[in-house]
Design an enzyme around this catalytic site. Structure first.
Site, PDB file in Angstrom:
ATOM      1  CG  ASN A  23      -0.366   0.053   2.526  1.00 11.89           C
ATOM      2  OD1 ASN A  23       0.727   0.595   2.703  1.00 11.89           O
ATOM      3  ND2 ASN A  23      -1.049  -0.495   3.527  1.00 11.89           N
ATOM      4  N   GLY A  41      -7.913   3.784  -5.657  1.00 10.43           N
ATOM      5  CA  GLY A  41      -7.461   2.835  -6.671  1.00 10.43           C
ATOM      6  C   GLY A  41      -6.045   2.370  -6.409  1.00 10.43           C
ATOM      7  CG  ASP A  59      -5.723 -10.392   3.289  1.00  6.43           C
ATOM      8  OD1 ASP A  59      -4.566 -10.085   2.958  1.00  6.43           O
ATOM      9  OD2 ASP A  59      -6.077 -10.530   4.473  1.00  6.43           O
TER      10      ASP A  59
END
Length: 301
Positions: free
Chosen positions: A191, A224, A252
């Site tokens: 991330n 996104g 996940d």
């Protein structure tokens, strides 16, 4: 074709705090932090990265093989995997410890505070990866430290391309160790926060990092994700969720969709787009393994 999913199986205790963490924590008093949160909502779910990713892949019609360790309380979890049609041959059960436990508290803005007890996960390195004809893909997701290090080397030795997704396990490794993971991996997914930490510890920027692998994906939550390939960035737009109920397990679900696409040989951007759609579907359900995928999601992929 099967995908070997290295990571944790855990029981998630999920609590809902109806306020905002930021309103309960005084920034100038962090050195004497002592807070209590009233959580009217509480439930216990099957979780852990390997279990959640395997669930997502199975929902999409794949053949996931979780490689993980559970404790003496793990019988129900192993039974559930089998009932879902997920292979359990690489799940090791240990009698002298508990299954990993995650205590997750979510506030009204979907911020989360998590406490994690590793339990059997700390011995996940006892599982070993070897080459097998039907296993063509893998992932290193958050797991025991030794397991992550050893499984990356074993994937490489077995000639199995894999995704390195360190997640919340990233702080366990220094720059040299992270550079070794990247050198062995085919793809890296993080991330935006993890991406900054990874680059900082390795002393590189995202464009340079992407040149070390076949593809790098940086997920951006509700914005996104960015795809990096050979130093070039492509943005994959988000998918708006019909309703936001629970973010637990969204990452996940995204990983499971990514792996499904990679199994099919799709371009990385197409894999990520499916991940965005599945994440938006998952966030509308409570718990990490309670959503259902219908044919329309794959038909639009």
């Amino acid at each position: 074709m099967a995908t070997l999913i290295c990571g944790s199986l855990a029981f998630d205790t999920i609590m809902s705090f109806e306020g905002r963490f930021a309103e309960q924590i005084l920034p100038d008093q962090l050195h004497i932090l002592n807070v209590s949160f009233l959580v009217p909502g509480l439930r216990r779910d099957f979780g852990g990265c390997a279990g959640n990713i395997a669930y997502a892949m199975r929902q999409l019609g794949g053949t996931p093989l979780p490689m993980a360790a559970v404790g003496n309380d793990g019988d129900d979890y192993v039974r559930r995997m089998r009932e879902l049609g997920i292979g359990t041959e690489f799940i090791r059960q240990l009698d002298d410890t508990y299954t990993a436990q995650a205590m997750i508290m979510t506030d009204r803005d979907n911020n989360q505070i998590t406490a994690f007890h590793p339990g059997a996960m700390a011995q996940a390195h006892l599982n070993r990866i070897v080459a097998r004809e039907d296993i063509r893909l893998g992932i290193i997701s958050p797991d025991g430290r030794d397991a992550m290090l050893q499984h990356a080397e074993q994937f490489h030795a077995a000639g199995i391309p894999f995704v390195f997704d360190p997640g919340q396990g990233l702080p366990m490794f220094n720059g040299e160790e992270l550079a070794r993971f990247v050198a062995l991996a085919t793809w890296v997914t993080v991330n935006d926060y993890e991406g900054r930490m990874l680059c900082d510890r390795m002393g590189v920027e995202l464009d340079a990092l992407s040149r070390r692998v076949q593809g790098l994906v940086v997920t951006l939550g509700g914005d996104g994700c960015d795809i990096w390939e050979a130093g070039a960035k492509t943005h994959v737009p988000p998918v708006r969720a019909e309703v936001v109920v629970d973010p637990t397990g969204c990452g996940d679900a995204w990983r499971g969709a990514l792996l499904h696409g990679l199994e099919q040989g799709w371009p990385l951007a197409r894999c990520a787009a499916l991940g965005n759609r599945l994440g938006a579907l998952k966030i509308a359900s409570r718990g990490p393994q309670n959503y259902q995928v219908d044919e329309s999601l794959l038909a639009d992929a």
